[in-house]
Design a protein around this motif. Structure first.
Motif, PDB file in Angstrom:
ATOM      1  N   THR A   6      -1.026  36.028  15.213  1.00 51.33           N
ATOM      2  CA  THR A   6      -0.078  34.916  15.169  1.00 51.33           C
ATOM      3  C   THR A   6       0.059  34.301  16.556  1.00 51.33           C
ATOM      4  O   THR A   6      -0.384  34.875  17.559  1.00 51.33           O
ATOM      5  CB  THR A   6       1.306  35.423  14.719  1.00 51.33           C
ATOM      6  OG1 THR A   6       1.796  36.350  15.716  1.00 51.33           O
ATOM      7  CG2 THR A   6       1.218  36.141  13.372  1.00 51.33           C
ATOM      8  N   GLU A   7       0.714  33.157  16.598  1.00 54.29           N
ATOM      9  CA  GLU A   7       0.990  32.522  17.892  1.00 54.29           C
ATOM     10  C   GLU A   7       1.852  33.435  18.767  1.00 54.29           C
ATOM     11  O   GLU A   7       1.689  33.491  19.984  1.00 54.29           O
ATOM     12  CB  GLU A   7       1.691  31.175  17.691  1.00 54.29           C
ATOM     13  CG  GLU A   7       0.814  30.068  17.128  1.00 54.29           C
ATOM     14  CD  GLU A   7      -0.233  29.565  18.115  1.00 54.29           C
ATOM     15  OE1 GLU A   7      -0.182  29.966  19.303  1.00 54.29           O
ATOM     16  OE2 GLU A   7      -1.108  28.790  17.704  1.00 54.29           O
ATOM     17  N   GLN A   9       1.774  36.663  18.870  1.00 52.84           N
ATOM     18  CA  GLN A   9       0.915  37.688  19.457  1.00 52.84           C
ATOM     19  C   GLN A   9       0.101  37.117  20.624  1.00 52.84           C
ATOM     20  O   GLN A   9      -0.098  37.793  21.636  1.00 52.84           O
ATOM     21  CB  GLN A   9      -0.012  38.273  18.399  1.00 52.84           C
ATOM     22  CG  GLN A   9       0.668  39.223  17.432  1.00 52.84           C
ATOM     23  CD  GLN A   9      -0.251  39.630  16.297  1.00 52.84           C
ATOM     24  OE1 GLN A   9      -0.644  38.803  15.483  1.00 52.84           O
ATOM     25  NE2 GLN A   9      -0.597  40.906  16.245  1.00 52.84           N
TER      26      GLN A   9
END
Length: 267
Positions: A6-7, A9
């Motif tokens: 994800t963004e 992460q």
């Protein structure tokens, strides 16, 4: 962007220099395990046994074997690791630097010393990532990374794991190896299942405890670089050394030795 991350992460990787990616190699566990067994039965020229006489267990490691162990090449080319690396690094392409196997058999008290990978390498650049993936469930014997250490002003002194001596002659350019537990540093570590991966920057300080469990701890690691990776000379032999590479400072890594394993489509 690959659905495995994800963004949030990506932001965590950029800020802390380390993040957990669940299930990165989940479809390749048996292939990696088979490759590790082949590697241990047919060690390469860089294979090492990292225990002193009298220390129990076994701590085996070896690297740069993907071109002779087909299981490793298959995983490198068919797993989502290279695409996830591009997302984490913010890079349009990804080159393979090297593979690495680290096996701690049951009853191995020897810890992996705290170190950064970057000072051992002849690669300069911010866009890089290592994936460390266990092939066995891990709890107390997982990888441990110091959050934010990839942004420290001075690199940590590289040492030889067995001899515990300095790797290079001009060690004043480096800071002493710290003791993150004693110094209260923020240490990231996770309980992990086979196929999960810790993604960390080459300049992130990391280590691991010994394996005092009754189970093996087999780990497979991939070292990848992005758009800004350039060859840089070090004051002594690097690890891995790649003898005869012929590269000059400032050059991109030669693609015949360090193949591009992901390239983002234009547009």
């Amino acid at each position: 962007m690959n659905p495995l991350i994800t963004e949030a992460q990506i932001d965590a990787f950029q800020k802390d220099g380390v993040v957990l990616v669940k299930g990165l190699f989940k479809d390749h566990i048996e292939t990696i395990r088979a490759g590790i067994e082949r590697n241990m039965s047919e060690p390469g020229p860089y294979a090492a046994e990292n225990l002193k006489e009298g220390e129990g267990g076994r701590f085996f490691d070896d690297y740069c074997n993907w071109s002779r162990i087909p299981e490793f090449e298959e995983v490198i080319r068919s797993s989502p690791a290279a695409e996830v690396a591009a997302d984490l690094m913010g890079s349009t392409q990804v080159q393979l630097f090297h593979d690495h196997v680290l096996v701690k058999e049951p009853g191995t008290s020897k810890a992996t010393p705290w170190h950064q990978d970057g000072p051992y390498y002849f690669v300069d650049g911010i866009q890089n990532v290592s994936f460390w993936s266990p092939m066995d469930p891990v709890k107390g014997n997982s990888l441990r990374c110091v959050a934010g250490s990839h942004a420290w002003e001075k690199p940590v002194l590289p040492t030889r794991w067995l001899a515990e001596t300095s790797f290079y002659p001009d060690d004043d350019k480096y800071m002493p190896v710290p003791d993150p537990d004693a110094e209260g540093m923020e240490i990231k570590e996770w309980e992990m299942e086979p196929g999960d991966a810790v993604a960390f920057n080459y300049h992130t300080l990391h280590g691991a405890r010994g394996n005092t469990t009754e189970n093996r701890r087999r780990a497979f690691s991939l070292r990848l670089v992005g758009d800004d990776a350039r060859y840089v000379e070090r004051p002594g032999p690097t690890s891995p050394p790649f003898p005869g590479h012929g590269m000059k400072p400032g050059e991109k890594l030669r693609e015949d030795w360090f193949p591009t394993v992901f390239r983002r489509a234009a547009g």
